[in-house]
Design a protein around this motif. Sequence first.
Motif, PDB file in Angstrom:
ATOM      1  N   ALA A   1     -11.137 -57.409 -69.132  1.00  0.00           N
ATOM      2  CA  ALA A   1     -10.812 -57.642 -67.720  1.00  0.00           C
ATOM      3  C   ALA A   1      -9.299 -57.727 -67.541  1.00  0.00           C
ATOM      4  O   ALA A   1      -8.730 -57.127 -66.625  1.00  0.00           O
ATOM      5  CB  ALA A   1     -11.476 -58.927 -67.229  1.00  0.00           C
TER       6      ALA A   1
ATOM      7  N   ARG B   1      -7.502 -57.310 -64.082  1.00  0.00           N
ATOM      8  CA  ARG B   1      -8.212 -58.341 -63.321  1.00  0.00           C
ATOM      9  C   ARG B   1      -8.090 -59.679 -64.029  1.00  0.00           C
ATOM     10  O   ARG B   1      -8.116 -59.741 -65.253  1.00  0.00           O
ATOM     11  CB  ARG B   1      -9.698 -57.986 -63.206  1.00  0.00           C
ATOM     12  CG  ARG B   1      -9.962 -56.650 -62.548  1.00  0.00           C
ATOM     13  CD  ARG B   1     -11.439 -56.478 -62.250  1.00  0.00           C
ATOM     14  NE  ARG B   1     -12.285 -56.720 -63.421  1.00  0.00           N
ATOM     15  CZ  ARG B   1     -12.739 -55.770 -64.227  1.00  0.00           C
ATOM     16  NH1 ARG B   1     -12.439 -54.510 -64.006  1.00  0.00           N
ATOM     17  NH2 ARG B   1     -13.512 -56.072 -65.253  1.00  0.00           N
TER      18      ARG B   1
ATOM     19  N   THR C   1     -14.849 -60.803 -61.093  1.00  0.00           N
ATOM     20  CA  THR C   1     -13.419 -60.954 -60.850  1.00  0.00           C
ATOM     21  C   THR C   1     -13.194 -61.208 -59.373  1.00  0.00           C
ATOM     22  O   THR C   1     -13.945 -60.746 -58.532  1.00  0.00           O
ATOM     23  CB  THR C   1     -12.657 -59.705 -61.254  1.00  0.00           C
ATOM     24  OG1 THR C   1     -13.265 -58.617 -60.608  1.00  0.00           O
ATOM     25  CG2 THR C   1     -12.687 -59.523 -62.735  1.00  0.00           C
ATOM     26  N   ARG C   2     -12.174 -61.963 -59.166  1.00  0.00           N
ATOM     27  CA  ARG C   2     -11.785 -62.200 -57.774  1.00  0.00           C
ATOM     28  C   ARG C   2     -10.382 -61.680 -57.588  1.00  0.00           C
ATOM     29  O   ARG C   2      -9.914 -60.858 -58.359  1.00  0.00           O
ATOM     30  CB  ARG C   2     -11.885 -63.682 -57.482  1.00  0.00           C
ATOM     31  CG  ARG C   2     -13.346 -64.065 -57.341  1.00  0.00           C
ATOM     32  CD  ARG C   2     -13.576 -64.884 -56.107  1.00  0.00           C
ATOM     33  NE  ARG C   2     -13.724 -66.274 -56.484  1.00  0.00           N
ATOM     34  CZ  ARG C   2     -13.090 -67.281 -55.920  1.00  0.00           C
ATOM     35  NH1 ARG C   2     -12.227 -67.076 -54.979  1.00  0.00           N
ATOM     36  NH2 ARG C   2     -13.297 -68.499 -56.305  1.00  0.00           N
TER      37      ARG C   2
ATOM     38  N   ARG D   1      -4.345 -61.947 -59.847  1.00  0.00           N
ATOM     39  CA  ARG D   1      -3.410 -60.836 -59.980  1.00  0.00           C
ATOM     40  C   ARG D   1      -2.883 -60.748 -61.398  1.00  0.00           C
ATOM     41  O   ARG D   1      -2.409 -61.721 -61.959  1.00  0.00           O
ATOM     42  CB  ARG D   1      -2.240 -61.051 -59.021  1.00  0.00           C
ATOM     43  CG  ARG D   1      -1.391 -59.823 -58.816  1.00  0.00           C
ATOM     44  CD  ARG D   1      -0.378 -60.081 -57.719  1.00  0.00           C
ATOM     45  NE  ARG D   1       0.617 -61.063 -58.144  1.00  0.00           N
ATOM     46  CZ  ARG D   1       1.725 -60.736 -58.828  1.00  0.00           C
ATOM     47  NH1 ARG D   1       1.965 -59.484 -59.144  1.00  0.00           N
ATOM     48  NH2 ARG D   1       2.583 -61.660 -59.165  1.00  0.00           N
TER      49      ARG D   1
END
Length: 292
Positions: free
Chosen positions: A265, A270, A282-283, A286
């Motif tokens: 990820a 992510r 994932t949100r 950054r």
Amino acid sequence: MSVVTRFAPSPTGRLHMGHAFSAIRAHDLARAAGGRFLVRIEDIDGTRSRAGHVATIIDDLIWLGLTWDDEVAFQSARLDLYGAALARLRSMGLLYRCYCTRAEIADALSAPHGAVAAYPGTCRGAAARDAPHCWRLDMAAAVARATATGDDLSWTDHGGRVANAALAQGDVVLARKDAPASYHLAVTVDDAAQGVTDVVRGVDLFEATHVHRVLQALLNLPVPQWWHHDLLTGADGQRLAKRHGAPTLAAMRAAGVDGAAVAAALRAGRVPEVRAGRVPETRAGRVPEVPA
Ligand code: GLU
């Protein structure tokens, strides 16, 4: 010249996702170039380093799927090297004893991530006395000496040239009262001794690089390239550091999170939102951009 990078954690606490990101970046830069990736434990701070953290750090790196070359290096086993470099700088007349107590100076001055507030030079020129002291670099004298040969002390970050601003760092500590080296001295000596060609680390150490570049010039050491990366931020835009309650890698590991998936990820740009036992949707976290 073959690429050599390193990940150099201080075992003063547990690693979090920001460390994972930095380690992966350094690892991948070396691997992509067919070079070598080293792990160095920066344990000269005897009061804050804990042996127990070392094993945890190693397990974290294995969990992320990283592999490294050579044995893990420990700064605590390399004090003679730092002592020799310190003696050399002393013989050039560039160091002075500082007797100021911690209460007199902000702790941050000798810490790698400290806020920049230059030491006012209180002890410069003071008579030597029999009292606990650290050694400071007379920065103005050091820069004058290092530039006398025509070196402008500039350095490269992501391939771009950075003008040296070490004078703003003031008279940094090179050997502490309780340790024969400081972060600045040990990291500079080690990166050279280990043949590190590319230093990948967080942008919180950007200002320290000005100092390291001066030390390299004075000690006649090779100058690597730097790749300072932005610090990871979570969905809330805050830095993913322990003090914001981000889970440690060890906690994620213990909760059964898949380390390879976390690494994937991060590589994909992510910041995983971690929940126990699975990898995480994932949100909007950054991951900093790094040019190829
Ligand atoms: N030991 C330092 C730290 O954990 C990093 C040193 C470096 O990458 O130059 O913050």
